[in-house]
Scaffold this motif. Structure first.
Motif, PDB file in Angstrom:
ATOM      1  N   PRO A 239       0.817  -1.230   0.000  1.00  0.00           N
ATOM      2  CA  PRO A 239       0.000   0.000   0.000  1.00  0.00           C
ATOM      3  C   PRO A 239       0.845   1.272   0.000  1.00  0.00           C
ATOM      4  CG  PRO A 239      -0.919  -1.605   1.526  1.00  0.00           C
ATOM      5  CD  PRO A 239       0.389  -2.165   1.062  1.00  0.00           C
ATOM      6  N   GLN A 240       1.925   1.276   0.782  1.00  0.00           N
ATOM      7  CA  GLN A 240       2.761   2.467   0.864  1.00  0.00           C
ATOM      8  C   GLN A 240       3.507   2.720  -0.442  1.00  0.00           C
ATOM      9  OE1 GLN A 240       2.716  -0.021   3.233  1.00  0.00           O
ATOM     10  NE2 GLN A 240       1.367   1.164   4.601  1.00  0.00           N
TER      11      GLN A 240
ATOM     12  N   SER B  89      -7.141   2.347   3.065  1.00  0.00           N
ATOM     13  CA  SER B  89      -6.687   3.399   3.968  1.00  0.00           C
ATOM     14  C   SER B  89      -5.763   4.400   3.276  1.00  0.00           C
ATOM     15  CB  SER B  89      -5.957   2.788   5.176  1.00  0.00           C
ATOM     16  OG  SER B  89      -6.850   2.007   5.948  1.00  0.00           O
ATOM     17  N   GLU B  90      -5.125   3.940   2.190  1.00  0.00           N
ATOM     18  CA  GLU B  90      -4.279   4.834   1.398  1.00  0.00           C
ATOM     19  C   GLU B  90      -5.061   5.511   0.279  1.00  0.00           C
ATOM     20  OE1 GLU B  90      -1.261   5.784   1.861  1.00  0.00           O
ATOM     21  OE2 GLU B  90      -0.493   4.383   3.369  1.00  0.00           O
TER      22      GLU B  90
ATOM     23  N   ALA C  43       1.090   4.104  -2.991  1.00  0.00           N
ATOM     24  CA  ALA C  43       0.855   5.525  -2.751  1.00  0.00           C
ATOM     25  C   ALA C  43       2.022   6.357  -3.277  1.00  0.00           C
ATOM     26  CB  ALA C  43       0.646   5.769  -1.261  1.00  0.00           C
ATOM     27  N   GLU C  44       3.235   5.834  -3.137  1.00  0.00           N
ATOM     28  CA  GLU C  44       4.412   6.515  -3.665  1.00  0.00           C
ATOM     29  C   GLU C  44       4.347   6.605  -5.187  1.00  0.00           C
ATOM     30  OE1 GLU C  44       9.239   5.734  -3.988  1.00  0.00           O
ATOM     31  OE2 GLU C  44       8.101   4.717  -2.406  1.00  0.00           O
TER      32      GLU C  44
ATOM     33  N   TYR D 163      -4.993  -1.027   1.699  1.00  0.00           N
ATOM     34  CA  TYR D 163      -5.007  -0.252   0.459  1.00  0.00           C
ATOM     35  C   TYR D 163      -6.082   0.831   0.495  1.00  0.00           C
ATOM     36  CZ  TYR D 163      -1.802  -3.650  -1.622  1.00  0.00           C
ATOM     37  OH  TYR D 163      -0.704  -4.432  -1.894  1.00  0.00           O
TER      38      TYR D 163
END
Length: 401
Positions: A21-22, A53-54, A25-26, A51
């Motif tokens: 997920p992080q 939450s992002e 987002a990147e 996911y």
């Protein structure tokens, strides 16, 4: 351009994913012209909620995406026609078990980009899970050593949260004075080296390793120029060897005579000499009693690797005299670790590392006109045909090989 993180459907289940997920987002932040959607999955290491939450859409239907991003082979009935797919297809070496998959991708006019051939111009691989195979493979080898010799009991990697926990477990063990040979110089070998160095095992030169005894565990890192030699006795040129390994023979036996634990982290090219044969393993001077074969070429350059082992049952024994599989605790057996999907045991770290490389090397190619040829080199099928680079697979597709 819309990218979909697809659900892994191959059995046994694989919990890895192209983007955590992080990392996703990147990617969204770096490439605002791209959009991303996530196919719902109860398998992957990161939950659907992570996911969401992002801020990503998680859905059962990703058929409106242009590019499908997966890890392992996609079952034929799950392939969506006329899409771009990224995954490890395991077809570039003409693997018989995936012939039907390659045919199906041609029939469905899929553009197939294989992770394995995402490379630089010089053919060096840009992305993969090699580091994590090396990390887990080395750990598993020490776990086997501890169990076999009654020295310590390391837990399975799959029961640990992440790499930090793996290293914390290694901090608890004390090693005997063993000599370790590590073959290879790529990402796999570097992952192994990371474990050896974390354990503060001293790296020594070839000359020291071959000629000296030590009162502490040591290791020696060797590449093709150390464990091969020209039959005519002339000096070896590794680049000539890579192009044509005929005219060379193995020089590995000098290491086998003084090694307790061999870690195979090399890439083996077709036609190259075997590191050690079944006859070599029968030699009275052959000392290796434990092998962690991360490269895992079955019935090939490492004679003790009769088959791939599994995460559930990672160890077996090889009896050099009978050339058969035995218990790894059997007298005179070579204890073998030959799991062929090692990164699956560390899915969180492996996925985060993979996504980092994918953002750096692959996603930009969609928006810079493929300036470095990344996509062109990895594209295997297009418009129902093999691309010129992969035309050598036509006989394989046709069932002639």
């Amino acid at each position: 351009m819309k990218f979909a993180i697809i659900k892994e459907r191959k059995n046994p289940p694989d919990r890895r994913v192209v983007f955590s997920p992080q990392r996703l987002a990147e990617a969204r932040s770096k490439f605002p012209e791209a959009s991303f959607v996530v196919e719902s999955s109860d398998i992957r290491i990161f939950s659907d909620q992570a996911y969401q939450s992002e801020g990503f859409e998680v859905t059962q239907d990703v058929s409106d995406a242009d590019v499908m991003l997966g890890v392992k082979e996609v079952p034929i009935d799950a392939l969506i026609p006329n899409k771009k797919y990224f995954f490890f297809s395991h077809t570039i070496k003409k693997q018989p078990y995936n012939r039907a998959l390659l045919r199906a991708m041609l029939d469905k006019h899929i553009e197939m980009y294989d992770h394995e051939v995402i490379t630089k111009k010089n053919s060096a691989r840009l992305i993969g899970f090699g580091r994590y195979a090396g990390l887990v493979g080395a750990y598993n080898g020490f776990r086997l050593l501890g169990i076999r010799d009654g020295l310590f009991n390391l837990p399975k990697v799959e029961t640990l949260k992440d790499l930090d926990e793996v290293k914390k477990e290694l901090d608890k063990i004390t090693l005997p004075n063993i000599k370790i040979t590590l073959s290879g110089t790529g990402k796999v070998a570097n992952g192994v080296k990371e474990i050896l160095d974390h354990l503060q095992i001293r790296e020594v030169t070839d000359a020291q390793y071959l000629d000296q005894e030590f009162d502490e565990p040591v290791y020696c890192l060797i590449d093709v120029t150390e464990y091969n030699k020209r039959i005519d006795g002339e000096p070896m040129d590794k680049f000539v060897f890579y192009k044509d390994p005929s005219g060379y023979e193995s020089d590995f036996m000098k290491y086998a005579k003084v090694t307790d634990y061999f870690i195979a982290g090399h890439f083996y090219g077709d036609g190259a000499p075997y590191l050690f044969t079944r006859e070599d393993a029968k030699h009275p001077d052959f000392k290796i009693s434990l092998v962690a074969d991360i490269s895992c070429d079955i019935d090939g350059p490492v004679a003790s690797t009769l088959r791939a082992s599994t995460i559930a049952a990672p160890f077996y024994g090889y009896d050099p005299q009978t050339e058969t599989e035995v218990e790894f605790t059997a007298p005179n057996a070579i204890a073998v670790m030959a799991v062929d999907n090692l990164p699956c045991e560390l899915p969180k770290d492996a996925s985060e590392g993979f996504g980092e490389m994918f953002i750096k090397h692959v996603i930009p190619a969609f928006f810079n006109g493929d300036a470095h040829g990344i996509l062109e080199r990895a594209l295997m099928t297009q418009d129902g045909k093999l691309t010129p680079r992969y035309a050598y697979l036509q006989d394989y597709v046709d069932g002639k090989e």
